[in-house]
Scaffold this motif. Structure first.
Motif, PDB file in Angstrom:
ATOM      1  N   ILE A 104       0.480   4.638   3.004  1.00  0.00           N
ATOM      2  CA  ILE A 104       0.825   3.264   3.200  1.00  0.00           C
ATOM      3  C   ILE A 104       0.431   2.865   2.131  1.00  0.00           C
ATOM      4  O   ILE A 104       1.413   1.568   1.240  1.00  0.00           O
ATOM      5  CB  ILE A 104      -0.090   3.688   3.673  1.00  0.00           C
ATOM      6  CG1 ILE A 104       1.098   4.045   5.577  1.00  0.00           C
ATOM      7  CG2 ILE A 104       0.891   2.033   4.264  1.00  0.00           C
ATOM      8  CD1 ILE A 104       0.074   3.871   6.584  1.00  0.00           C
ATOM      9  N   GLU A 105      -0.650   2.976   0.811  1.00  0.00           N
ATOM     10  CA  GLU A 105      -1.692   1.807   0.493  1.00  0.00           C
ATOM     11  C   GLU A 105      -0.625   2.250  -1.391  1.00  0.00           C
ATOM     12  O   GLU A 105      -0.107   1.002  -1.778  1.00  0.00           O
ATOM     13  CB  GLU A 105      -3.297   1.882   0.192  1.00  0.00           C
ATOM     14  CG  GLU A 105      -3.657   1.226   1.303  1.00  0.00           C
ATOM     15  CD  GLU A 105      -4.087   0.054   1.373  1.00  0.00           C
ATOM     16  OE1 GLU A 105      -1.905  -0.640   2.449  1.00  0.00           O
ATOM     17  OE2 GLU A 105      -4.771  -0.605   1.539  1.00  0.00           O
ATOM     18  N   ASN A 124      -2.752   9.657   6.340  1.00  0.00           N
ATOM     19  CA  ASN A 124      -1.235   8.227   5.508  1.00  0.00           C
ATOM     20  C   ASN A 124      -1.897   6.543   5.455  1.00  0.00           C
ATOM     21  O   ASN A 124      -1.405   5.987   4.423  1.00  0.00           O
ATOM     22  CB  ASN A 124      -1.002   8.614   7.356  1.00  0.00           C
ATOM     23  CG  ASN A 124       0.305   9.329   7.340  1.00  0.00           C
ATOM     24  OD1 ASN A 124       0.198   9.523   6.198  1.00  0.00           O
ATOM     25  ND2 ASN A 124       1.061   8.562   8.379  1.00  0.00           N
ATOM     26  N   ASN A 125      -3.427   7.165   5.345  1.00  0.00           N
ATOM     27  CA  ASN A 125      -3.651   5.669   4.681  1.00  0.00           C
ATOM     28  C   ASN A 125      -3.309   5.209   3.431  1.00  0.00           C
ATOM     29  O   ASN A 125      -2.523   4.168   2.961  1.00  0.00           O
ATOM     30  CB  ASN A 125      -5.300   5.138   5.461  1.00  0.00           C
ATOM     31  CG  ASN A 125      -5.266   3.938   6.924  1.00  0.00           C
ATOM     32  OD1 ASN A 125      -4.243   3.517   6.508  1.00  0.00           O
ATOM     33  ND2 ASN A 125      -6.062   3.667   6.770  1.00  0.00           N
ATOM     34  N   HIS A 132       2.429  -7.025  -3.965  1.00  0.00           N
ATOM     35  CA  HIS A 132       1.986  -5.866  -5.500  1.00  0.00           C
ATOM     36  C   HIS A 132       2.535  -5.659  -6.845  1.00  0.00           C
ATOM     37  O   HIS A 132       2.525  -5.766  -8.019  1.00  0.00           O
ATOM     38  CB  HIS A 132       0.836  -4.902  -5.166  1.00  0.00           C
ATOM     39  CG  HIS A 132       0.060  -5.053  -4.311  1.00  0.00           C
ATOM     40  ND1 HIS A 132      -1.016  -6.015  -4.434  1.00  0.00           N
ATOM     41  CD2 HIS A 132       0.006  -4.932  -2.761  1.00  0.00           C
ATOM     42  CE1 HIS A 132      -1.633  -6.336  -3.600  1.00  0.00           C
ATOM     43  NE2 HIS A 132      -1.416  -5.300  -2.123  1.00  0.00           N
ATOM     44  N   LEU A 190       2.646   3.119  -0.623  1.00  0.00           N
ATOM     45  CA  LEU A 190       3.878   2.508  -0.582  1.00  0.00           C
ATOM     46  C   LEU A 190       3.866   1.126  -0.898  1.00  0.00           C
ATOM     47  O   LEU A 190       4.361   0.124  -1.483  1.00  0.00           O
ATOM     48  CB  LEU A 190       4.490   2.763   0.316  1.00  0.00           C
ATOM     49  CG  LEU A 190       5.058   4.239   0.197  1.00  0.00           C
ATOM     50  CD1 LEU A 190       5.510   4.313   1.949  1.00  0.00           C
ATOM     51  CD2 LEU A 190       6.168   4.338  -0.667  1.00  0.00           C
ATOM     52  N   ASP A 191       2.481   0.496  -0.069  1.00  0.00           N
ATOM     53  CA  ASP A 191       2.177  -1.016  -0.568  1.00  0.00           C
ATOM     54  C   ASP A 191       2.470  -1.472  -1.394  1.00  0.00           C
ATOM     55  O   ASP A 191       2.922  -2.756  -2.373  1.00  0.00           O
ATOM     56  CB  ASP A 191       1.278  -1.333   0.051  1.00  0.00           C
ATOM     57  CG  ASP A 191       0.746  -2.669   1.236  1.00  0.00           C
ATOM     58  OD1 ASP A 191       1.529  -2.570   2.473  1.00  0.00           O
ATOM     59  OD2 ASP A 191       0.089  -3.252   0.757  1.00  0.00           O
ATOM     60  N   PRO A 225      -4.477  -1.590  -2.307  1.00  0.00           N
ATOM     61  CA  PRO A 225      -3.415  -1.794  -3.718  1.00  0.00           C
ATOM     62  C   PRO A 225      -4.106  -2.064  -5.046  1.00  0.00           C
ATOM     63  O   PRO A 225      -3.463  -1.663  -5.807  1.00  0.00           O
ATOM     64  CB  PRO A 225      -1.867  -2.647  -3.296  1.00  0.00           C
ATOM     65  CG  PRO A 225      -2.755  -2.399  -1.481  1.00  0.00           C
ATOM     66  CD  PRO A 225      -3.969  -2.247  -1.516  1.00  0.00           C
ATOM     67  N   HIS A 244       4.413  10.935  -4.892  1.00  0.00           N
ATOM     68  CA  HIS A 244       2.805  11.070  -4.758  1.00  0.00           C
ATOM     69  C   HIS A 244       2.992  11.909  -3.415  1.00  0.00           C
ATOM     70  O   HIS A 244       3.874  12.799  -2.920  1.00  0.00           O
ATOM     71  CB  HIS A 244       2.812   9.789  -3.720  1.00  0.00           C
ATOM     72  CG  HIS A 244       3.097   9.353  -2.116  1.00  0.00           C
ATOM     73  ND1 HIS A 244       4.097   9.005  -2.025  1.00  0.00           N
ATOM     74  CD2 HIS A 244       3.340   9.877  -1.320  1.00  0.00           C
ATOM     75  CE1 HIS A 244       4.573   8.870  -0.678  1.00  0.00           C
ATOM     76  NE2 HIS A 244       3.283   9.863  -0.074  1.00  0.00           N
ATOM     77  N   LEU A 302       3.937  -1.363  -4.150  1.00  0.00           N
ATOM     78  CA  LEU A 302       5.719  -1.166  -4.181  1.00  0.00           C
ATOM     79  C   LEU A 302       6.524  -2.448  -3.549  1.00  0.00           C
ATOM     80  O   LEU A 302       7.367  -2.506  -4.341  1.00  0.00           O
ATOM     81  CB  LEU A 302       6.437   0.408  -3.705  1.00  0.00           C
ATOM     82  CG  LEU A 302       5.349   1.647  -5.134  1.00  0.00           C
ATOM     83  CD1 LEU A 302       6.112   3.350  -4.324  1.00  0.00           C
ATOM     84  CD2 LEU A 302       6.601   1.881  -6.590  1.00  0.00           C
ATOM     85  N   THR A 303       5.622  -2.314  -2.624  1.00  0.00           N
ATOM     86  CA  THR A 303       6.378  -3.700  -2.322  1.00  0.00           C
ATOM     87  C   THR A 303       5.649  -4.743  -2.945  1.00  0.00           C
ATOM     88  O   THR A 303       4.750  -5.179  -3.877  1.00  0.00           O
ATOM     89  CB  THR A 303       6.126  -3.273  -0.763  1.00  0.00           C
ATOM     90  OG1 THR A 303       4.574  -3.481  -0.397  1.00  0.00           O
ATOM     91  CG2 THR A 303       6.144  -2.198  -0.176  1.00  0.00           C
ATOM     92  N   PRO A 304       6.340  -6.205  -2.281  1.00  0.00           N
ATOM     93  CA  PRO A 304       6.898  -7.195  -2.670  1.00  0.00           C
ATOM     94  C   PRO A 304       5.268  -7.948  -3.227  1.00  0.00           C
ATOM     95  O   PRO A 304       5.501  -8.430  -4.316  1.00  0.00           O
ATOM     96  CB  PRO A 304       7.237  -8.779  -2.269  1.00  0.00           C
ATOM     97  CG  PRO A 304       8.795  -7.113  -1.584  1.00  0.00           C
ATOM     98  CD  PRO A 304       7.559  -5.898  -1.270  1.00  0.00           C
TER      99      PRO A 304
END
Lengths: 144, 400
Positions: free
Chosen positions: A27-28, A23-24, A37, A30-31, A123, A16, A33-35
């Motif tokens: 963040i989305e 930044n939003n 989604h 990275l979001d 996401p 990215h 990638l997190t559990p």
């Protein structure tokens, strides 16, 4: 479909490139990638360097400083490199189009394959956009 | 020191979410000096704000930063309400409570986000994944109350844009109740873990005097023993009507900064609960029509520290001057003392420990044309300015 394309669409490595976003969108990304989604289950991994990446996720409205960097990043990426413009800023500059420090939208700097709008896109929208990107690549390969 | 080696970090580096550039001068393993180059995120928001009318600016300043996207509009509307005679005299009671609820929810989401990223920086990806997973219920609450996961668009001059519906309150309470055991778990996992203690204790120290000298604000300052918090010192919303504590630590190292942020999560949950208990009935918007000429300031304790907005109005429907000072502006500069003296491997977490937000910070840009690199100081700028005057004067003389 040739082997290279098949392998590409099975595991897209994303990089990215934040070209002055708020930044939003980052963040989305990275979001995703997190559990909750977890797009890693589809083989998508955030690559550390653009030289390892298949997809360039561009967020934000480029300014004079990041414009040159984005060009450089795209030239360093191995081809075929797919580009996704994430967020309304990258898609159309929205409220920053009159700013003195926003020379041009993303698609005048690098060729954009998929536009994911939203401020920020959820996401789910990012995942849907990447799925559309994969479909676009595979269907264009079938056509030729 | 005979030969200094420079290690560049950035502008696009896997460590960072945002493009920024650090030049670490190292002697062996030790960082001896650091240069911070920013300007990759400048979008000209202050100037754009002067071309939008008073009701459009909250949407614009919200997009300064996606993480503290309630603090900036809140500080802006406080500044405009300062022109109108003060927040307490203008805004209805219910709107004050709603503003505080959103502000504290944003602090929870921001601190959890930082905790996750800090875990990622020291190679503790489990903390990252956990923290971001447990951040999701808060984002769901945001979506339920405001309609968007980020960029809440709640603040407007004279009130808030949306009400909290009565049926949402039990759901919000339940989400907060479920968050408390999670934070207990983080407190145990982070504070009692010997590896994390070894990585964070005594690293990146910013002591009390340095925090004063470098004007640190927010959790960075409170971890160094400075007792400052805008919520208490200059109350906005209803922060003075609630019972809560300012969390202060003495050490000033990264462990103290982490501790301050984790303990602040409890205080924020406590504050939201009290707000929900006391939430009065009534209107949420004062329906302001005109902004009289004048100037006002707004100060808000953003998750990173004090966020300051200054607005000047001349009786038209647009601000003629809008000045923004974001908390990271001071905190990023304090890296100059915090990171120097440590090792390269600690530099990553030290640079991230102040919770930097570069898109907040960047209000000016200096361009480098071609290969001609030039760093301009104040004298250069004065010289440029004088040359320009001289040029105009000569042109004028020629015309005459």
């Amino acid at each position: 479909m040739n082997l290279k394309l098949r392998a590409l669409t099975k595991s897209l490595w994303v990089f990215h490139a934040a070209t002055s976003p708020c930044n939003n969108c980052d963040i989305e990304i990275l979001d995703a990638l997190t559990p909750r989604h977890d797009i890693e289950r589809f083989g998508m991994v955030l690559a550390g360097s653009v030289r390892h990446a298949d997809v360039l996720l561009v967020t934000g409205v480029p300014n004079y400083k990041t414009k040159e960097r984005l060009k450089k990043l795209y030239s360093q990426a191995p081809k075929p490199c797919l580009v996704a413009a994430i967020g309304n800023c990258a898609c159309g500059r929205i409220m920053f189009k009159d700013s003195y420090n926003s020379p041009c939208p993303v698609d005048e700097i690098v060729p954009v394959d998929v536009y994911i709008s939203g401020c920020p896109p959820k996401p789910e929208a990012i995942i849907a956009g990447v799925v559309k990107l994969i479909n676009k690549v595979t269907s264009s390969a079938k056509g030729t | 020191m005979s030969h200094k080696i420079v290690i560049p970090i950035g502008p696009y580096h896997p460590l960072q979410e945002e493009p920024e550039f650090f030049r670490l001068y190292v002697d062996g393993e030790k960082v001896v000096d650091i240069d911070i180059v920013i300007g990759y995120m400048h979008r000209g928001i202050e100037e754009l704000s002067e071309h939008n009318h008073f009701d459009q600016v909250p949407f614009l300043v919200e997009r300064i930063c996606g993480i503290c996207s309630h603090s900036h509009p809140n500080a802006y509307v406080l500044a405009v309400e300062d022109i109108l005679g003060g927040e307490r005299n203008v805004v209805p009671e219910r709107a004050l409570y709603i503003r505080t609820i959103i502000d504290e929810m944003q602090r929870i989401h921001s601190h959890l986000l930082w905790l996750g990223l800090a875990g990622h920086f020291i190679g503790y990806n489990t903390v990252w994944m956990w923290a971001w997973r447990y951040r999701e219920p808060i984002l769901d609450m945001f979506e339920m109350i405001t309609g968007n996961r980020q960029h809440y668009a709640m603040c407007k001059v004279g009130g808030v844009r949306r009400d909290i519906r009565p049926q949402d309150i039990p759901i919000l309470r339940k989400a907060l109740d479920e968050l408390v055991p999670v934070i207990d778990m983080f407190k145990g996992a982070v504070m009692d873990d010997p590896v994390i203690q070894a990585r964070l204790k005594g690293i990146g120290i910013l002591n009390r005097q340095q925090a004063i000298d470098w004007c640190a604000v927010g959790p960075t300052a409170r971890a160094a023993g400075l007792d400052i918090d805008v919520r208490r010192d200059e109350p906005y919303g209803v922060t003075d009507r609630l019972k809560w504590n300012v969390i202060i630590e003495k050490d000033g190292d990264i462990f103290a900064k982490t501790k301050v942020r984790i303990l602040e999560l409890y205080e924020s949950i406590n504050m939201i609960r009290q707000c929900l208990d006391k939430l009065p009935e009534g209107p949420i918007d004062a329906d302001i029509k005109d902004i009289p000429p004048g100037e006002g300031i707004g100060r808000v304790e953003a998750p990173r520290g004090e966020c300051f907005h200054y607005v000047r109005a001349d009786g038209t429907n647009r601000p003629i001057r809008h000045k923004i000072r974001a908390p990271s502006y001071m905190n990023v500069a304090s890296n100059k003392v915090a990171a120097v003296g440590g090792t390269i491997s600690d530099a990553a977490i030290t640079l991230a420990a102040v919770d930097p937000c570069y898109c907040c910070t960047e209000r000016t840009a200096v361009l480098e044309k071609g290969s001609e690199k030039k760093i301009m100081n104040g004298f250069d700028l004065i010289k440029l300015s004088q040359e320009k005057t001289e040029k105009i004067r000569n042109n004028k003389d020629n015309r005459d």
